[in-house]
Design a protein around this motif. Structure first.
Motif, PDB file in Angstrom:
ATOM      1  N   CYS A   1      -6.409  -0.929   5.263  1.00 26.78           N
ATOM      2  CA  CYS A   1      -5.624  -1.553   4.195  1.00 26.78           C
ATOM      3  C   CYS A   1      -5.089  -2.897   4.660  1.00 26.78           C
ATOM      4  CB  CYS A   1      -4.476  -0.634   3.767  1.00 26.78           C
ATOM      5  SG  CYS A   1      -3.175  -0.471   5.007  1.00 26.78           S
ATOM      6  N   GLU A   2      -4.606  -3.680   3.726  1.00 23.81           N
ATOM      7  CA  GLU A   2      -4.140  -5.031   4.040  1.00 23.81           C
ATOM      8  C   GLU A   2      -2.697  -5.268   3.620  1.00 23.81           C
ATOM      9  OE1 GLU A   2      -6.826  -7.602   2.046  1.00 23.81           O
ATOM     10  OE2 GLU A   2      -8.528  -7.172   3.381  1.00 23.81           O
TER      11      GLU A   2
ATOM     12  N   ASP B   1       0.849  -1.183   0.000  1.00 23.25           N
ATOM     13  CA  ASP B   1       0.000   0.000   0.000  1.00 23.25           C
ATOM     14  C   ASP B   1       0.890   1.240   0.000  1.00 23.25           C
ATOM     15  OD1 ASP B   1      -2.808  -0.932   0.180  1.00 23.25           O
ATOM     16  OD2 ASP B   1      -2.118  -1.851   2.055  1.00 23.25           O
TER      17      ASP B   1
ATOM     18  N   ARG C   1      -7.413   5.167  -3.934  1.00 22.99           N
ATOM     19  CA  ARG C   1      -8.354   5.035  -2.828  1.00 22.99           C
ATOM     20  C   ARG C   1      -8.335   6.336  -2.016  1.00 22.99           C
ATOM     21  NH1 ARG C   1      -8.734  -0.558  -1.449  1.00 22.99           N
ATOM     22  NH2 ARG C   1      -8.650  -1.734  -3.406  1.00 22.99           N
TER      23      ARG C   1
ATOM     24  N   TRP D   1      -3.197   5.206  -1.768  1.00 24.33           N
ATOM     25  CA  TRP D   1      -4.214   5.792  -0.906  1.00 24.33           C
ATOM     26  C   TRP D   1      -3.926   7.279  -0.698  1.00 24.33           C
ATOM     27  CZ3 TRP D   1      -8.019   2.754   1.770  1.00 24.33           C
ATOM     28  CH2 TRP D   1      -7.895   1.375   1.587  1.00 24.33           C
TER      29      TRP D   1
END
Length: 719
Positions: A151-152, A79, A129, A109
């Protein structure tokens, strides 16, 4: 990890500096004038501080890490966080464009603590995002921690709103996480606006006040597993951050505090010294000082809260490195003593040193010379003693004020302002320097009177007067430079790039070069356009690597000087200068040009501007070894057209002159060199055609592709 050791003669230099400094300060104990302790004791304490700082500088710079890129494994979840609060849409657009186009699969993001609808729309338009929250608790650190919940990714890359990453950022950093103990990888924070308050531009060099830290000191810290996490241009392991309860929120420097916590748990850090992102440096003295004050107060908070020297978990090398960074912000008190001692001598008639002037000058000059040489040599050419002293004067009062961070528990987080300053704010921030200069200047008549009457020995008075002159000269240079930046009202940075551009009007094309290029305009220098006047519209084509940016532009001014008119009357074309304001369409044609401009070092490489200056002993060693170095480009640029037999059409190119060597051609595409080519070169409005042979010499990387470089060897010439 490999390390870079200094040459043997530099090691001997360091040994001489350490020994001489210790001997000098030991001798100085017996020269303290106890008849004037208010003057002599602070001066001695300031000298001890300088020696201690010098020892820590040697520790951090003697041995530097050398990191080689490790290929990243496939399938990592990444991310990319871009936190924002009050930055402009244009600024965020450039960063997000660069972030989304990075190689290696990732999710970008936009973390908006300003809760702005235009930011939400920007994220949607660029495929990012968008995330916001209903409060601004813990500022940037709180924003990052909030995003971790949604988030992951196994790894989090972080870029400030103004830092545009290179497309290979992830590819060059993720591989270091093959070592499971690595918590974060930090890269340099480099800057594209080389006209900022941080920078000084010379004929062959661009000096950045932060380069010594990011290009040398951080590498030295890395050799001791003590590199800082700097909050931007970095990638961090999610599980490591979770182990410490998220990004540190207790201080205003969440980045350094987070690094301390990670190092205490035994995690490793990596510093990869290649510049992989480019941001916006403080444009004026007020933004510069506000940023340094936040860093200083944060350093004080971290030092107190984490008990750097005595708490468990840190190695000796890490303790000393963090201590050095906290000690650095006490420099303001040392400088205050050095600045005020000469006027205090003249105004009071007291001397701070009770010793023979000849003995003092001999020992002091030897120690000071060794100190300068050590800082220059271990600075690897990124240091500049003269410029460093100017910035030390500019920030001395700001650094003094950061000392309150040792005692204040709650310090508000302040975002570094990306907007232009104004002259009024400049004078406010310069007031400590101006007051200091005023006191110093007022003391001169009194000092001359005391020298005349014999109350101050002439020798001591002359030394003091020289010291005062240096202080006043430094204050003048700082004031002039600060005023120049406050007076600069340009709303956006202009890249000093020479790129081929063609202007088309009434069915005829004109060839020239760009200058002062930005996403919204440029300066055209090239063939004159007789029918173009101010406010007129022309079609433009800027030839970038693998890309031609086409649209229309309005002329903001057209060169109509007397010299140009005289040349036109004599039948000589001459050169024209045209200001252009691009008329981008509603679809946002600037995306391609923005991608090209932000996220590379092309302006330094194409302009052949170096960031370093060879230190004196290293230069002497090169001269003795007869290593003259590579030739440098001059600033003699010309546009040209290349007609290739095996390719359709004509290719606009840029030509530069090399001192003592063949001209160099810059091409936006790789050329077919099986046969010669015809080059039409335009210099000061005069066109000549040459049959040439081109020899490849290298490439310059840009976000849209490579510029290909060729030496030009003429075969024949026709006019």
């Amino acid at each position: 990890m490999k390390t870079e050791q200094p040459k043997r003669y530099i090691a001997w230099l360091v040994a001489a500096y350490v020994s001489c400094g210790f001997a000098y300060l030991a001798w100085r104990v017996g020269t303290v004038n106890m008849d004037a302790p208010w003057l002599s004791l602070p001066l001695y304490a300031a000298e001890v501080y300088g020696y201690l700082s010098g020892l820590l500088f040697v520790l951090m710079t003697f041995r530097l890490s050398v990191r080689e890129v490790v290929p990243p494994p496939a399938g990592l979840k990444v991310d990319v966080f871009v936190p924002t609060y009050n930055e402009s849409v244009d600024l965020l657009r450039r960063t997000l464009l660069a972030a989304t186009r990075m190689e290696y699969p990732h999710v970008t993001w936009l973390l908006d603590d300003g809760r702005r609808p235009d930011m939400r729309k920007l994220a949607e338009d660029l495929g990012c995002r968008y995330l916001t929250r209903d409060n601004n608790s813990h500022a940037k650190a709180g924003n990052l921690n909030h995003a971790l919940q949604f988030c992951e990714g196994e790894f989090i890359a972080i870029f400030d709103a103004d830092h545009a990453p290179r497309k290979d950022f992830l590819v060059k950093t993720l591989g270091f996480f093959r070592d499971a103990d690595v918590a974060f990888v930090q890269t340099p924070q480099d800057f594209f606006n080389i006209d900022s308050f941080n920078h000084r531009i010379g004929k062959k060099r661009v000096w950045d006040e932060q380069a010594l830290f990011f290009k040398v000191i951080q590498r030295g810290k890395d050799a001791l597993n003590a590199a800082f996490f700097c909050g931007s241009c970095a990638i961090i392991r999610r599980s490591a951050v979770e182990r410490i309860g998220g990004f540190a929120t207790e201080t205003v420097t969440e980045d350094v505090h987070t690094a301390v916590k990670l190092h205490k748990l035994g995690f490793k850090s990596v510093y990869y010294a290649e510049s992989l992102a480019f941001g916006l440096a403080p444009h004026s003295i007020d933004t510069y000082l506000k940023q340094r004050m936040r860093w200083g107060m944060g350093a004080m908070q971290v030092f107190r809260r984490e008990r750097i020297l005595f708490s468990r978990g840190l190695t000796l090398g890490q303790r000393l490195n963090y201590f050095a960074s906290a000690l650095y912000f006490f420099e303001g008190w040392q400088k205050l003593v050095f600045f005020l001692t000469p006027p205090a001598v003249f105004l009071s008639g007291d001397l701070p040193i009770a010793a023979s002037l000849n003995t003092f000058l001999l020992l002091f000059c030897l120690y000071y010379l060794l100190s300068m040489l050590v800082h220059l040599e271990l600075g690897r050419g990124y240091n500049s003693l003269l410029l460093s002293e100017q910035y030390a004067m500019a920030r001395f009062f700001a650094f003094m004020s950061t000392s309150v961070g040792l005692f204040r528990r709650n310090i508000p987080f302040a975002v570094t302002d990306k907007q232009l300053s104004d002259t009024g704010r400049m004078w406010l921030w310069m007031s400590p320097v101006l007051v200091l200069a005023g006191i110093t200047a007022i003391s001169v008549p009194m000092g001359l009177y005391r020298m005349h009457t014999g109350s101050i020995p002439v020798g001591a008075g002359v030394v003091t007067l020289i010291w005062i002159c240096v202080t006043l000269l430094t204050a003048t240079m700082v004031t002039v430079y600060a005023h120049r930046h406050a007076s600069n009202r340009r709303t956006e940075y202009r890249f000093p790039l020479r790129l081929p551009i063609t202007l088309t009007l009434d069915g005829k094309s004109y060839l020239g070069l760009t200058s002062d290029l930005s996403p919204n305009g440029a300066l055209y220098i090239g063939e004159p356009i007789p029918t173009l006047s101010r406010g007129g519209t022309v079609n433009i084509a800027i030839h970038l690597p693998n890309l031609i940016v086409c649209d229309a532009a309005s002329a903001t001014f057209v060169n109509r000087s007397a010299a140009w008119a005289e040349k036109a009357a004599a039948g000589v074309a001459g050169e024209a200068t045209v200001g252009l304001r691009f008329n981008w369409d509603a679809q946002g044609n600037t995306g391609a040009l923005e991608t090209f401009l932000y996220g590379s070092r092309l302006q330094l490489e194409m302009g052949n501007l170096s960031e370093t200056e060879t230190p004196p002993l290293t230069r002497l060693a090169e001269l003795l070894s007869r290593d003259g170095g590579a030739p440098l480009l001059t600033q003699n640029w010309a546009p040209g057209l290349l007609m290739q037999p095996l390719r359709a059409g004509v290719l606009p190119v840029v030509i530069a002159t090399i001192e003592g060597a063949a001209p160099l051609l810059f091409s936006s595409i790789e050329l077919d060199l099986d046969t010669g080519a015809t080059l039409r070169r335009t210099t000061k409005g005069m066109a000549t055609e040459h049959t040439v042979r081109l020899t490849p010499t290298g490439r310059l990387a840009t976000p849209t592709g490579d510029f290909h470089l060729y030496n030009i060897t003429p075969h024949a010439t026709t006019v």
